[in-house]
Write a protein that holds these residues in place. Structure first.
Motif, PDB file in Angstrom:
ATOM      1  N   LEU A  97       0.828  -0.827  -0.054  1.00 42.18           N
ATOM      2  CA  LEU A  97      -0.105  -0.209   0.465  1.00 42.18           C
ATOM      3  C   LEU A  97       0.787   1.422   0.189  1.00 42.18           C
ATOM      4  O   LEU A  97       0.678   2.538  -0.679  1.00 42.18           O
ATOM      5  CB  LEU A  97      -0.946   0.313   0.744  1.00 42.18           C
TER       6      LEU A  97
ATOM      7  N   ASP B 122      -2.214   0.077  -7.048  1.00 42.84           N
ATOM      8  CA  ASP B 122      -3.604   0.568  -6.959  1.00 42.84           C
ATOM      9  C   ASP B 122      -4.028  -0.704  -6.160  1.00 42.84           C
ATOM     10  O   ASP B 122      -5.035  -1.211  -7.632  1.00 42.84           O
ATOM     11  CB  ASP B 122      -4.115   1.338  -8.204  1.00 42.84           C
TER      12      ASP B 122
ATOM     13  N   THR C 225      -7.085  -2.220  -3.197  1.00 46.55           N
ATOM     14  CA  THR C 225      -7.410  -1.499  -2.596  1.00 46.55           C
ATOM     15  C   THR C 225      -7.488  -2.179  -1.542  1.00 46.55           C
ATOM     16  O   THR C 225      -6.774  -3.654  -1.291  1.00 46.55           O
ATOM     17  CB  THR C 225      -8.689  -1.994  -3.075  1.00 46.55           C
ATOM     18  N   ASP C 226      -7.442  -1.988  -0.319  1.00 48.17           N
ATOM     19  CA  ASP C 226      -7.326  -3.187   1.387  1.00 48.17           C
ATOM     20  C   ASP C 226      -8.656  -4.238   0.935  1.00 48.17           C
ATOM     21  O   ASP C 226      -7.822  -5.556   1.730  1.00 48.17           O
ATOM     22  CB  ASP C 226      -7.734  -2.240   2.323  1.00 48.17           C
ATOM     23  N   GLU C 227      -9.762  -4.475   0.436  1.00 40.79           N
ATOM     24  CA  GLU C 227      -9.938  -5.567   0.631  1.00 40.79           C
ATOM     25  C   GLU C 227      -9.675  -6.244  -0.593  1.00 40.79           C
ATOM     26  O   GLU C 227      -9.331  -7.855  -0.038  1.00 40.79           O
ATOM     27  CB  GLU C 227     -11.509  -4.754  -0.082  1.00 40.79           C
TER      28      GLU C 227
END
Length: 67
Positions: A27, A36, A38-40
């Protein structure tokens, strides 16, 4: 000045990282390009997949920097 890269050192560093450390490194990756994710998405990846993402990013960054 030519910079040499110790691939074994990079691999060892990444191999010793746990899931949260790998996720944070991905991240907050600062290179010539942006990652790029996402956390998910990262939360759904295995440790091996996270290691692969980070290793690939570091190798790509190093190879682009040396040209």
């Amino acid at each position: 000045m030519v910079m040499t890269i110790d691939a074994d050192q990079i691999v060892s560093e990444i191999a010793g990282m746990d899931g949260p450390s790998l996720k944070q490194a991905i991240l907050h990756f600062r290179g010539r390009f942006k990652l790029d994710f996402t956390d998910e998405f990262l939360d759904r990846q295995s440790l091996d997949q996270l290691r692969h993402i980070l290793l690939a990013a570091k190798i790509q960054h190093i190879s682009k920097s040396s040209h």
